[in-house]
Design a protein around this motif. Structure first.
Motif, PDB file in Angstrom:
ATOM      1  N   LEU A   3       0.828  -1.204   0.000  1.00 22.10           N
ATOM      2  CA  LEU A   3       0.000   0.000   0.000  1.00 22.10           C
ATOM      3  C   LEU A   3       0.859   1.249   0.000  1.00 22.10           C
ATOM      4  CD1 LEU A   3      -2.746  -1.233   2.435  1.00 22.10           C
ATOM      5  CD2 LEU A   3      -3.125  -0.486   0.084  1.00 22.10           C
ATOM      6  N   LEU A   6       1.387   2.519  -3.354  1.00 20.63           N
ATOM      7  CA  LEU A   6       0.224   3.184  -3.932  1.00 20.63           C
ATOM      8  C   LEU A   6       0.064   4.580  -3.345  1.00 20.63           C
ATOM      9  CD1 LEU A   6      -2.257   2.866  -5.786  1.00 20.63           C
ATOM     10  CD2 LEU A   6      -3.507   1.989  -3.810  1.00 20.63           C
ATOM     11  N   TYR A   7       0.091   4.610  -2.025  1.00 22.98           N
ATOM     12  CA  TYR A   7      -0.197   5.891  -1.355  1.00 22.98           C
ATOM     13  C   TYR A   7       1.090   6.595  -0.960  1.00 22.98           C
ATOM     14  CZ  TYR A   7      -4.949   4.202  -1.325  1.00 22.98           C
ATOM     15  OH  TYR A   7      -6.176   3.741  -1.708  1.00 22.98           O
ATOM     16  N   LEU A  12      -0.672  11.823  -1.553  1.00 27.03           N
ATOM     17  CA  LEU A  12      -1.542  12.329  -0.489  1.00 27.03           C
ATOM     18  C   LEU A  12      -1.460  13.852  -0.408  1.00 27.03           C
ATOM     19  CD1 LEU A  12      -0.966   9.640   2.275  1.00 27.03           C
ATOM     20  CD2 LEU A  12      -2.705   9.722   0.476  1.00 27.03           C
ATOM     21  N   TYR A  15      -3.573  15.170  -3.155  1.00 26.92           N
ATOM     22  CA  TYR A  15      -4.984  14.900  -2.829  1.00 26.92           C
ATOM     23  C   TYR A  15      -5.511  15.946  -1.852  1.00 26.92           C
ATOM     24  CZ  TYR A  15      -8.975  12.417  -0.659  1.00 26.92           C
ATOM     25  OH  TYR A  15     -10.200  12.062  -0.166  1.00 26.92           O
ATOM     26  N   ARG A  16      -4.689  16.242  -0.848  1.00 25.86           N
ATOM     27  CA  ARG A  16      -5.155  17.158   0.207  1.00 25.86           C
ATOM     28  C   ARG A  16      -5.059  18.625  -0.209  1.00 25.86           C
ATOM     29  NH1 ARG A  16      -3.650  13.422   4.596  1.00 25.86           N
ATOM     30  NH2 ARG A  16      -5.658  12.434   5.022  1.00 25.86           N
ATOM     31  N   ASP A  40     -16.090   9.033  -9.364  1.00 27.06           N
ATOM     32  CA  ASP A  40     -15.024  10.028  -9.517  1.00 27.06           C
ATOM     33  C   ASP A  40     -15.420  11.022 -10.605  1.00 27.06           C
ATOM     34  OD1 ASP A  40     -13.452   8.808  -7.637  1.00 27.06           O
ATOM     35  OD2 ASP A  40     -12.201   7.739  -9.073  1.00 27.06           O
ATOM     36  N   GLU A  41     -15.177  12.301 -10.328  1.00 23.46           N
ATOM     37  CA  GLU A  41     -15.507  13.342 -11.300  1.00 23.46           C
ATOM     38  C   GLU A  41     -14.351  14.316 -11.396  1.00 23.46           C
ATOM     39  OE1 GLU A  41     -19.167  15.330 -10.393  1.00 23.46           O
ATOM     40  OE2 GLU A  41     -20.252  13.439 -10.176  1.00 23.46           O
ATOM     41  N   GLY A  62     -13.435  12.984  -5.736  1.00 22.27           N
ATOM     42  CA  GLY A  62     -13.200  11.572  -5.952  1.00 22.27           C
ATOM     43  C   GLY A  62     -12.075  11.069  -5.080  1.00 22.27           C
ATOM     44  N   CYS A  63     -11.588   9.904  -5.437  1.00 22.66           N
ATOM     45  CA  CYS A  63     -10.593   9.245  -4.604  1.00 22.66           C
ATOM     46  C   CYS A  63      -9.238   9.941  -4.706  1.00 22.66           C
ATOM     47  CB  CYS A  63     -10.461   7.791  -5.005  1.00 22.66           C
ATOM     48  SG  CYS A  63      -9.745   7.559  -6.626  1.00 22.66           S
ATOM     49  N   SER A  64      -8.328   9.562  -3.846  1.00 23.75           N
ATOM     50  CA  SER A  64      -7.012  10.211  -3.809  1.00 23.75           C
ATOM     51  C   SER A  64      -6.269  10.023  -5.124  1.00 23.75           C
ATOM     52  CB  SER A  64      -6.180   9.636  -2.654  1.00 23.75           C
ATOM     53  OG  SER A  64      -5.909   8.272  -2.872  1.00 23.75           O
ATOM     54  N   ILE A  65      -6.433   8.861  -5.746  1.00 27.94           N
ATOM     55  CA  ILE A  65      -5.680   8.592  -6.974  1.00 27.94           C
ATOM     56  C   ILE A  65      -6.168   9.483  -8.112  1.00 27.94           C
ATOM     57  CG2 ILE A  65      -5.001   6.803  -8.633  1.00 27.94           C
ATOM     58  CD1 ILE A  65      -3.936   6.427  -5.723  1.00 27.94           C
ATOM     59  N   PHE A 127      -2.383  -2.118  -8.871  1.00 29.40           N
ATOM     60  CA  PHE A 127      -3.766  -2.204  -8.382  1.00 29.40           C
ATOM     61  C   PHE A 127      -4.699  -1.967  -9.572  1.00 29.40           C
ATOM     62  CE2 PHE A 127      -1.058  -1.179  -4.888  1.00 29.40           C
ATOM     63  CZ  PHE A 127      -1.603  -1.797  -3.775  1.00 29.40           C
ATOM     64  N   ARG A 130      -7.672   0.273  -9.903  1.00 27.22           N
ATOM     65  CA  ARG A 130      -7.536   1.709  -9.662  1.00 27.22           C
ATOM     66  C   ARG A 130      -6.917   2.453 -10.849  1.00 27.22           C
ATOM     67  NH1 ARG A 130      -8.143   2.871  -4.312  1.00 27.22           N
ATOM     68  NH2 ARG A 130      -8.575   4.948  -5.108  1.00 27.22           N
TER      69      ARG A 130
END
Lengths: 149, 408
Positions: A3, A6-7, A12, A15-16, A40-41, A62-65, A127, A130
């Motif tokens: 993980l 990925l992250y 992150l 994303y933030r 996700d948009e 949407g998600c972090s990715i 993944f 994703r």
């Protein structure tokens, strides 16, 4: 599969605190991308100066990715010419291609080479469900650029 | 019997590893797993009895027909209906489409209203939207209150002469909320409106009695109640089924076919165009038998117990928001939540690495998601084969997600 691959920290962070997360004044091209299955948009807006992207907006939920990919992409294409962007898109697609073949190396390029922060998205390849999250802003960018032509 | 742990060995799929961890399946609101009894019944049917139903003048076809109709009787009795009031179809979605296209299309007109709840699954929204394009009827929605129950005051206010049909989910697939269907039906019947109940979540998890509910139509799916995919059930009051038009035409549903028109077979066969899901009906009957052997009270008790445990443990996690009632007496086993600013898809990926299967997204209820101001949630949903340690694993996984995302 880890993980942590990925992250990554940089994902992150984007994303933030997404970059270019604002509308562009009178954009030349706009496109909305959605993954209806996961929700996700992302909306991509581009303003061109000749064939150079003078301003880009990447707004979405949407998600972090998906959102980190949009933010890093916007940063990468800002101020670039159409030709440079096409090369970036090509490199990104190569990086996102799953290589499983023992017989032959499908991609001879080092995945992620010269992509800067975007290289952090390499881990997404491991993944498969994703990958579409990471791809969404790029597909939307291509549509926005087409709309601008 | 609240500890059903012994049943786990009846479900072969649970005995496997996912990403190096024992599979922990927490997505039964989406589809349930299948016990050997169901898998074997389908297998046995194909090995010994397979033939088409209602048409062959030979022994094997008669045997298949007998088993198909026996399955109907068993499934009907499970919800306290008569066999003649129950039609098989592809699932809850096709059952609700049958009502919209078979009843709504012929009975709704401009100025009429279809009163739905904001908790409805898309399956009890979109068919009415499609039919409204032909009828001109308007869709109106009953909101929910801050405690995630139906706003019954708003319902009473919206229920006027214009309302011809009320669509309500007996149990929300997102919030878990159990709605007071009988109370809604009584009020709707007062003004002459029909009540269409989406019981896809309710029938697998609580004892459902169509007469006690006084439902006019009620739909559910086999695959959420230990049965196979590809088969669902539409219950309708006999007099309504008599007058309702079929939404699909074809073989097996006719009495006679002329060049320009046809007459229909008797209820319920007029709603079963084409070769029906025969083996699936046998599998559904086996699922019903399995549930009856456990007893729906025991199923419900187990679910109350494990859901209560999950609500306690999840509720203790800082920055975790649960979308749904916290009182287990009026909710089912679907627990939707968000954790800090971590997107539900990221939660699902992190949990998947630990072998834990949860759903992430809008759960086919976008109007509800919007009203919650939560475009996506993660959802853990429980069934008879889930145990407390599954909840513990979920909580551990969520703690890891907090660490990865640096949530304090």
């Amino acid at each position: 599969m880890s993980l942590n691959e990925l992250y990554r920290e940089v994902i992150l962070d984007h994303y933030r605190a997404p970059r270019h997360h604002q509308h562009v004044d009178s954009p030349d091209g706009t496109a909305e991308g959605k993954n209806p299955l996961c929700g996700d948009e992302v909306t991509i807006e581009v303003k061109l100066d000749g064939d150079v992207v003078a301003a880009v907006g990447a707004i979405g939920v949407g998600c972090s990715i998906s959102q980190a990919s949009a933010s890093m992409m916007a940063e990468a294409v800002d101020g670039k010419s159409r030709r440079q962007i096409d090369e970036l898109i090509r490199k990104f697609k190569v990086m996102m291609t799953i290589e499983e073949s023992d017989e032959q190396v499908v991609n001879t390029e080092r995945p992620g080479a010269a992509l800067g922060d975007l290289e952090a998205l390499q881990g997404v390849r491991k993944f498969p469900v994703r990958i579409k999250c990471a791809d969404l802003p790029w597909i939307t960018l291509e549509q926005a650029l087409e709309a601008a032509e | 019997m609240t500890d059903l742990a012994d049943l786990r060995s009846d479900f072969p799929i649970l005995d496997q590893k996912m990403n190096g961890h024992p599979l922990i399946y927490l997505d039964s609101a989406s589809t349930s797993q299948k016990p050997n009894a169901v898998i074997d019944a389908i297998d046995d049917f194909y090995r010994t009895t397979n033939a088409n139903v209602h048409r062959g003048a030979y022994g094997l076809s008669n045997d298949a027909t007998d088993r198909y109709e026996a399955a109907r009787a068993r499934v009907a009795a499970f919800v306290n209906a008569d066999a003649g009031e129950v039609a098989f179809n592809r699932g809850t979605t096709s059952a609700l489409n049958q009502v919209a296209y078979g009843w709504g299309l012929y009975n709704l007109k401009p100025g009429d209203r279809v009163l739905l709840t904001l908790m409805e699954h898309h399956a009890n929204i979109v068919p009415w939207q499609l039919v409204s394009r032909h009828t001109g009827a308007e869709l109106v929605y009953v909101p929910h209150t801050g405690d995630y129950t139906l706003d019954l005051d708003a319902f009473t206010e919206l229920l006027d002469d214009r309302v011809k049909v009320v669509g309500v989910t007996a149990m929300s697939n997102v919030l878990g909320t159990i709605n007071p269907v009988r109370q809604i039906a009584d009020a709707a019947h007062q003004i002459g409106a029909l009540v269409v109940v989406d019981a896809a979540q309710a029938v697998p998890h609580v004892a459902v009695d169509v007469r006690a509910m006084d439902a006019d139509f009620l739909a559910f799916s086999a695959h959420k109640m230990l049965g196979p995919t590809g088969i669902g059930v539409l219950y309708g009051k006999a007099e309504l089924l008599e007058t309702m038009e079929p939404a699909e035409g074809g073989g097996e549903m006719i009495s006679d076919v002329q060049l320009d028109s046809s007459t229909w077979a008797a209820v319920p066969h007029k709603f079963e165009a084409g070769t029906p899901p025969i083996a699936e009906a046998i599998g559904l009957a086996a699922a019903v038998e399995y549930l009856e052997r456990i007893g729906m009270d025991a199923v419900r008790n187990h679910e109350v117990e494990i859901t209560g445990y999950a609500l306690d443990r999840l509720g203790a996690i800082d920055a975790l928001t649960i979308y749904g009632p916290t009182d287990t007496s009026n909710r089912g086993g679907a627990v939707s939540f968000t954790l800090a600013d971590i997107h539900p898809h990221d939660l699902a990926t992190i949990l998947d690495q630990r072998g834990i299967a949860v759903r992430a997204g809008h759960h086919c209820a976008r109007p509800l998601a919007r009203s919650l101001n939560a475009p996506a949630t993660a959802r853990a949903s429980f069934y008879i084969y889930n145990v407390r340690s599954d909840v513990d694993a979920l909580v551990d996984g969520l703690q890891e997600a907090r660490e990865i995302f640096g949530v304090a």
